[in-house]
Design a protein around this motif. Structure first.
Motif, short mmCIF file in Angstrom:
data_model
loop_
_atom_site.label_atom_id
_atom_site.label_comp_id
_atom_site.label_asym_id
_atom_site.label_seq_id
_atom_site.Cartn_x
_atom_site.Cartn_y
_atom_site.Cartn_z
N TRP A 166 4.67 2.28 6.16
CA TRP A 166 4.80 0.88 5.78
C TRP A 166 5.35 0.05 6.94
O TRP A 166 5.02 -1.13 7.09
CB TRP A 166 5.71 0.77 4.56
N GLY B 148 -0.56 1.82 2.54
CA GLY B 148 0.06 0.99 1.52
C GLY B 148 0.88 1.73 0.48
O GLY B 148 1.59 1.09 -0.30
N GLN C 281 5.10 1.17 0.05
CA GLN C 281 5.67 0.03 -0.66
C GLN C 281 5.60 0.24 -2.17
O GLN C 281 6.54 -0.11 -2.90
CB GLN C 281 4.96 -1.25 -0.27
N ASP D 200 -0.65 -5.20 -5.53
CA ASP D 200 -1.40 -4.31 -4.65
C ASP D 200 -2.88 -4.66 -4.64
O ASP D 200 -3.53 -4.67 -3.59
CB ASP D 200 -1.23 -2.85 -5.08
#
Length: 317
Positions: A137, A194, A197, A247
């Motif tokens: 991240w 991703g 997160q 997201d």
């Protein structure tokens, strides 16, 4: 007592009566002016760098603006949008964008939930594991793209080298250059980049679940899976809705990672909508058409945000 009462101010011992306060307080107009002056240094960059480009881009979507010096810009109304509706390349990029966004979002959530459950346990070196889980991240998308291009390299890539070492040479391929593997390979990178997160958010949600609920369920004889299904998931429901919605919006609006990996190729198999707009603007110089595509994307993102906020407000009430 009477002498004290005679010298005591009308507003009390401290002189803070309603009348005294009103006399010392600045007028309402002066308060507002001071607030605006204090906000001006922060509002100017927002206006110059965000609001003005947004308004300018929305206007260009209704014109025939093209690249070049001293080019005439004419207002064309909805012509760009009519052309957009019949553009197969746009619809192909929109389809690829949906596949990318849904695939990355779902895989991110499933893997992040498993990792969050693991990091929530009393493990040895749990702090180090949590730090390592966040490393992807912290890396810029350009760096992530370059690293994974080295992994997927058809000749010297780590993945093909691994298959060669284990004797599975038939699995070696040009992962980012083959029509059938380019999009799945890019989705894997999107999930890897991703997932941290999502893991952090879900881990915070898990730590907010009262342990008394699990203890009560365990006393009643509930298995681990039953406790997860009836205690953990319902408690995480607001967090799950929030992070998966965000997201999906972030993934659907992504650009940099896929651009570094494939630039939309091969043959448009990884051409996301933002990549399509970039190509139209900076490769072909169709600024008006690209701006129209950007306007469509803004409408889609705003609609998704409206659905998300509506659900959040409904849960809050």
């Amino acid at each position: 007592m009477s002498a004290v009462a005679e010298v005591e101010p009308a507003g009390g011992r401290n002189g803070t009566g309603r009348k005294g306060r009103d006399n010392r307080r600045p007028s309402g107009g002066s308060d507002k002016l001071t607030i605006y002056l204090l906000l001006l240094p922060s509002l100017l960059p927002i206006m110059v760098l965000s609001v003005f480009p947004l308004v300018r881009g929305m206007y260009l979507g209704f014109t025939d603006a093209r690249a070049g010096r001293n080019t005439d810009i004419s207002f064309t109304g909805l012509d760009n949008y009519r052309e957009l509706l019949g553009d197969e390349l746009f619809w192909n990029s929109f389809q690829v964008g949906l596949i990318w966004a849904v695939g990355v979002t779902v895989l991110q959530f499933v893997l992040a939930l498993g990792l969050a459950l693991l990091l929530n346990q009393r493990l040895r070196f749990r702090g180090v594991a949590r730090v390592l889980a966040v490393v992807p991240w912290a890396m810029p998308p350009v760096v992530v793209g370059i690293l994974w291009k080295l992994v997927y390299h058809p000749d010297a890539g780590l993945l093909n080298e691994f298959f060669y070492r284990i004797g599975a040479e038939g699995l070696r391929t040009n992962w980012l250059g083959d029509f059938s593997t380019a999009l799945p390979a890019v989705i894997v990178v999107g999930v890897w980049a991703g997932m941290p997160q999502t893991t952090v958010v879900l881990l915070a949600g898990l730590q907010g679940v009262p342990p008394e609920l699990h203890e009560a369920a365990a006393v009643d004889g509930a298995s681990s899976w039953h406790r997860f299904r009836t205690v953990t998931l319902p408690a995480l429901a607001p967090v799950i809705v929030a992070i998966t919605s965000l997201d999906f919006i972030w993934n659907f609006n992504s650009f940099g990672l896929v651009y570094v990996l494939t630039a939309g190729g091969p043959g448009g198999k990884t051409m996301l909508p933002m990549l399509f707009a970039y190509e139209e603007a900076f490769r072909y110089g169709n600024y008006g058409y690209a701006a129209a595509l950007g306007n469509v994307m803004v409408v889609i993102i705003v609609a998704l945000l409206a659905v998300y906020l509506r659900r959040r407000l409904r849960e809050a009430n």
